[in-house]
Design an enzyme around this catalytic site. Structure first.
Site, PDB file in Angstrom:
ATOM      1  N   ASP A 274      62.703 -21.246 -60.814  1.00 25.73           N
ATOM      2  CA  ASP A 274      62.334 -20.658 -59.530  1.00 25.73           C
ATOM      3  C   ASP A 274      63.244 -21.219 -58.447  1.00 25.73           C
ATOM      4  OD1 ASP A 274      60.247 -18.953 -60.342  1.00 25.73           O
ATOM      5  OD2 ASP A 274      58.923 -20.676 -60.576  1.00 25.73           O
ATOM      6  N   ASP A 384      59.477 -12.719 -64.044  1.00 24.37           N
ATOM      7  CA  ASP A 384      58.359 -13.354 -63.332  1.00 24.37           C
ATOM      8  C   ASP A 384      58.263 -12.843 -61.905  1.00 24.37           C
ATOM      9  OD1 ASP A 384      56.315 -15.155 -62.744  1.00 24.37           O
ATOM     10  OD2 ASP A 384      57.718 -16.656 -62.030  1.00 24.37           O
TER      11      ASP A 384
HETATM   12 ZN   LIG Z   1      59.219 -17.555 -61.204  1.00 22.55          ZN
END
Ligand SMILES: [Zn+2]
Length: 1007
Positions: A274, A384
């Protein structure tokens, strides 16, 4: 202990081997346990000998991406057991070690564990490998030698980052970080590693898992159990020859192959990192380096390891901060083992980015990959993100990618998505071949559970012969590990389990297409994620900066393109690319959704400020270049207040970036003269500005007196009349609006037909509050039950008229939301507009409360329409099925419309993305107040506007699309000192052929 005594083979008595599954299984489990009986079991022999390092020298702490030479505050020699901190700090160490005589010829590893992230560097400061506790025993080892030489000395630098791999949440992963954590150097030693013991350990680990996880209706799980039992019986702990004999027993089991019909798992490594989440962008740069360096090192030992890696931004970070590592990555890319996927700048949110920004993700991303590696990515990779806009198939295909990999839809709250391999058809009919890995994670550890799930969960059994397994630790980085690869080697073709073959994204998808394309089902339209729907609202300031930024970038590019086309100025390619990259980064799937920690949001807001400032500057520079050309005289920005001096006459200049004509009530700066005969209205405040009606042609620059048309004066009338005590009627040529003393609309009539938009007895603009306590994911989720806690805020005070026309009328009121929060709203109607504006300021200090506004509408339709990128999405207005029920909080961009044939009502917002139109009611989601992972999320002052637009005909015919652009980005008059400037691009440059078509941007291509 078993190691003592003669090494004769054991001869178990047959009657002992009873059918006690539980005891047999648990015995084998304990034999490899790292908790129980480690003094006599196999696991305890993995590192049969250890030796402290010679010295651990603490250089001190530094900022990120620096070297030990830049560290300060060193403590000199430190030891195991010492602690370092606080959270987010960086500490540098030099570790010196010498191989003792007794380690000679054996595999020797450096073991380092601080319970947080770390990386080992050469003394020349080249990153070698991450050293991070990943939840198990993995990646705390760094292999020094497979056959150590006695007396050999090793010196390394180690960078300790005082943050665990999944952030530093206080008493819970997603809680706001604890800033005062310290981390203890629990382990720093040389250790002998026994590869024979490890091989047997991995064998037994899998046999035990097969025995416990496989369906015991079938013999295979018992075969695994009895093989494990046989091994435990035969194994003499500490005796390497016995490990080898036992490994042979295991090999015979794993080499019992499947029949031809068995499904195959295509496996590939990845590492979902991320860009920001429970850490900031700055830490992610290092997460990339740690993960990529570790993966490259692992590739040396495991030739089957192929690594799929997305997000051009992360490659660029490594390129800038770790050039040596980047060179090694490039080599692995050229070898086809480090495989670029995704084609986008970052793995973005796929709901909220505007049309052009979503396209730029691909444009900027693919250009980077082409430039750096000579080829475009072929597979779009977005595992995601919190829902998938129906516009993605067309965009990814336009960017050269016809295959799509994702995963998150497995998180659906209510309905199970019916396919894993399928064709996804987008808004324009484009189809892409799509795959969701059926293990429902992109972070597989290659466990028996995951391998079985990859088959049992697969919704397309019979249609396809392969599904995909993505292994490698992710979110906080990490990537593949030794253990994952060891397990995969054993499970290549083991009877009872699917085959596993190392693959690559292109290999998997092209095979899927060639073998199964004709049998795949098709999913049409958006893939709505039935979870995380509060991300359309959380972090209102980020959302607003995004919406505003999209228009500022458009302005900057439009004027810069014209100015450069006419050779009046250079096109600012470099600066535009710089700020586009920052802007695209902020559309990452935990920043724009507002689901990161406070420090990450603060940095993102700084990036937005940078983007906005630079875009505005480019716009002004471009505009001035376009205005000076005709006279040759500079037309500079007027100083504030210059017009108050009657000797200096200023001229109005403005840009219409849209491809349609506009007529708007505009604020005219002091000093700019509005011609006689035109309606003007004094503005509130004492800056000398006035309101005037302005008319401009499509796309181009307008200036001078022609923008004010005297002929408009007669039609430009709006008035406010007090109908009863405290209640007002606002009216213009289009609308009659009645507002009660609570600020709620009691009537909303379209003049042309006299039709009332509100249902009888109901009011519009009802501000409502809900308790907003999700099950876990605080910043992410609003649960359906929040609708059961609705409370109307009908305690408004001080409704009063603040503007009286003739161009704009306004009333204002205040609502005390709670003891802590209040709201002031101005409701306005302009003389020429077909919609009512609601300008809102909120001082917001709530805890898990959700503020929305409601507009009931008297129409009958089974569908409502929400703007998305380059189009719109229709969604149900009822709850017939569970799929309809799940759609109670929906993403829309600038507008949402609820229409029947011939009539409807739209709402428009200038920075909101959460809507729901159901059961004759449109709701706009305004503000939330989650407390994790950002403990101060959304606290403070907010300013936003929305509008309600009742209309005849369809929303397309009524012009909702255009009006939503105008509402978001009003014409803004700039005062220019030149007395008679002429615009080099006098408007009308590009004009829409039809309401449904529009020019999205004007920019100059990079050469
Ligand atoms: Zn993610």
């Amino acid at each position: 202990m078993q190691t003592s005594g003669p090494s004769a083979a054991r001869q178990p008595l047959p009657e002992v081997n009873m059918k006690f599954k539980r005891a047999t299984l648990e015995r084998a489990e304990k034999f490899i346990s790292d908790i129980y009986f480690t003094d006599v079991n196999l696991r305890g022999q993995l590192y049969p000998d250890t030796q402290p390092v010679e010295e651990i020298h603490h250089y001190g702490s530094s900022g990120r991406y620096l070297s030990p030479a830049q560290a300060t505050g060193g403590r000199g020699e430190v030891k195991v057991g010492d602690s370092f901190g606080p959270t987010w700090a960086t500490h540098w160490f030099r570790v010196t070690a010498e191989v003792p005589e007794r380690f000679a010829g054996q595999q020797v590893r450096l073991r380092w564990n601080t319970g947080c992230e770390a990386m080992v560097y050469s003394t020349e400061n080249e990153p070698l490998q991450g050293l991070t506790e990943l939840g198990g025993q993995e990646r705390t080892d760094f292999i020094l030698s497979r056959s150590a030489v006695a007396g050999q000395r090793y010196v390394f630098h180690i960078e300790m980052a005082c943050n665990p791999i999944m952030g530093a949440g206080h008493a819970g992963m997603i809680n706001p970080p604890d800033p005062n954590r310290t981390f203890t150097l629990a382990q720093c030693e040389l250790a002998v590693y026994d590869p024979d013991c490890a091989a047997l350990y991995y064998d037994l680990e899998l046999l035990v898992a097969m025995a416990s996880k496989m369906d015991d209706k079938w013999p295979r799980s018992y075969q695994a159990l009895y093989t494990a039992n046989e091994i435990v019986n035969a194994c003499r702990v500490g005796d390497r020859d016995s490990y080898k004999r036992c490994h042979e027993i295991a090999r015979q089991f794993f080499n019992q192959h499947n029949g031809d019909s068995q499904l195959t798992i295509a496996s590939m490594a990845n590492c979902h990192i991320d860009c920001a989440w429970l850490w900031t962008y700055e830490e992610t740069v290092r997460k990339c380096a740690r993960s990529f360096a570790s993966t490259l090192r692992l590739m040396e030992d495991y030739p089957e390891l192929n690594f799929a890696c997305s997000q051009a931004q992360q490659y660029e970070w490594v390129k800038v901060h770790y050039p040596g590592l980047y060179d090694r990555m490039k080599t692995a890319v050229a070898d086809g083992r480090f495989i670029s996927v995704g084609g986008s700048w970052v793995e973005m949110d796929a709901n909220m980015p505007g049309s052009e920004a979503l396209a730029r993700q691909f444009l900027v991303g693919q250009r980077f990959f082409k430039q750096e590696f000579g080829q475009y990515c072929q597979v779009f990779w977005l595992p995601d993100t919190f829902g998938y806009s129906s516009q993605l198939p067309q965009l990814m295909t336009s960017a050269g990618m016809k295959y799509f990999l994702t995963q998150k839809i497995s998180w659906n709250l209510i309905n199970k998505f019916p396919h894993h391999s399928f064709k996804w058809q987008g808004l324009d009919g484009t189809q892409v071949i799509t795959h969701f890995p059926p293990a429902n994670t992109y972070g597989c550890e290659v466990t028996i559970d995951e391998v079985l799930n990859t088959v049992t969960n697969l919704e397309d059994k019979g249609r396809v012969s392969e599904s995909l397994m993505l292994y490698g630790y992710g979110d906080g980085g990490g990537g593949p590990t030794e253990g994952m690869l060891e397990r995969m080697q054993r499970l290549k073709d083991c009877d009872g389990l699917p085959r596993i073959r190392p693959s690559t994204p292109m290999d998997f998808f092209s095979k899927l297409e060639s073998t199964s394309a004709s049998s795949l089902c098709t999913w049409v339209g958006e893939m709505y994620l039935e979870l995380h729907n509060a991300t359309y609202t959380t972090q209102a300031e980020i959302k607003k900066a995004n919406r505003v930024g999209e228009f500022l970038l458009r302005d900057a590019e439009t004027v810069s393109a014209f100015a450069s086309l006419l050779k009046l100025a250079d096109y600012p390619h470099t600066e535009l690319l710089r700020i586009w990259k920052l802007f695209l980064l902020n559309q990452f799937h935990d920043i724009l959704p507002g689901t990161s920690i406070e420090a990450a949001h603060d940095l993102a807001k700084d990036y937005y400020k940078d983007v906005h400032k630079s875009a505005k500057q480019m716009f002004v520079t471009g505009l001035d270049a376009l205005l000076t050309s005709s006279t040759g005289q500079p037309s500079t920005e007027a100083a504030a207040g210059a017009g108050t001096d009657s000797s200096s006459v200023l001229t109005a200049a403005l840009v219409n970036p849209f491809s349609w004509q506009r007529e708007e009530v505009c604020s005219v700066p002091a000093g700019v003269q509005v011609p006689d005969g035109c309606s003007v209205q004094r503005n509130a405040g004492d800056d000398g500005s006035v309101l005037a009606l302005v008319q401009v042609p499509s796309l181009g620059v307008a200036c001078g007196k022609t923008i004010f048309s005297a002929s408009q004066a007669s039609t430009a009338v709006v008035e406010a009349v007090e109908e009863s005590v405290g209640a007002y009627r606002l009216s213009n040529k289009h609308l009659h609006v009645t507002i009660d003393r609570h600020g709620q609309l009691t009537s909303l009539i379209v003049n042309k037909t006299g039709r009332e938009a509100l249902p009888e007895g109901q009011t519009g603009n009802r501000l409502v509050m809900f308790d907003d306590i999700p099950l876990f994911w605080d910043a992410w989720d609003v649960m359906p039950y929040h609708l059961e806690t609705r409370r109307v805020l009908d305690n408004a005070t001080e409704l009063r008229v603040t503007e009286t026309g003739p161009l704009r009328v306004s009333v204002q009121y205040k609502v005390q939301i709670s003891e802590r929060s209040h709201l002031v709203q101005t409701i306005s109607l302009c003389s020429n507009e077909e919609f009512v504006r609601f300008h809102t300021r909120v001082d917001w200090h709530e805890n898990r409360q959700f503020l929305k506004v409601e507009f009931p509408v008297d129409v009958s339709s089974t569908e409502a329409t929400y703007e998305t990128q380059f189009g719109h999405t229709r969604r149900p207005t009822h709850s017939n099925t569970s799929w309809d029920v799940a759609k109670f909080e929906l993403c829309g961009h600038k507008w949402c419309d609820y229409s029947e044939y011939g009539f409807g009502m739209a709402v428009m917002t200038d920075c909101k993305y959460g809507y729901c139109a159901k059961d004759k009611l449109i709701r706009i989601s305004l503000l939330r107040s989650p407390k994790a992972p950002d403990g101060n999320s959304d606290m403070g002052c907010h300013e936003f506007s929305y509008a309600v637009f009742p209309h005849q005909g369809s929303f397309q015919d009524a012009g909702v699309i255009r009006q939503s652009y105008n509402f978001n980005h009003p014409l803004s008059i700039m005062a220019r000192a030149s007395s008679s400037p002429q615009a080099a691009v006098p408007g009308g440059y590009l004009s829409d052929g039809h309401y449904g078509m529009r020019a999205q941007c004007v920019y100059r291509r990079a050469s």
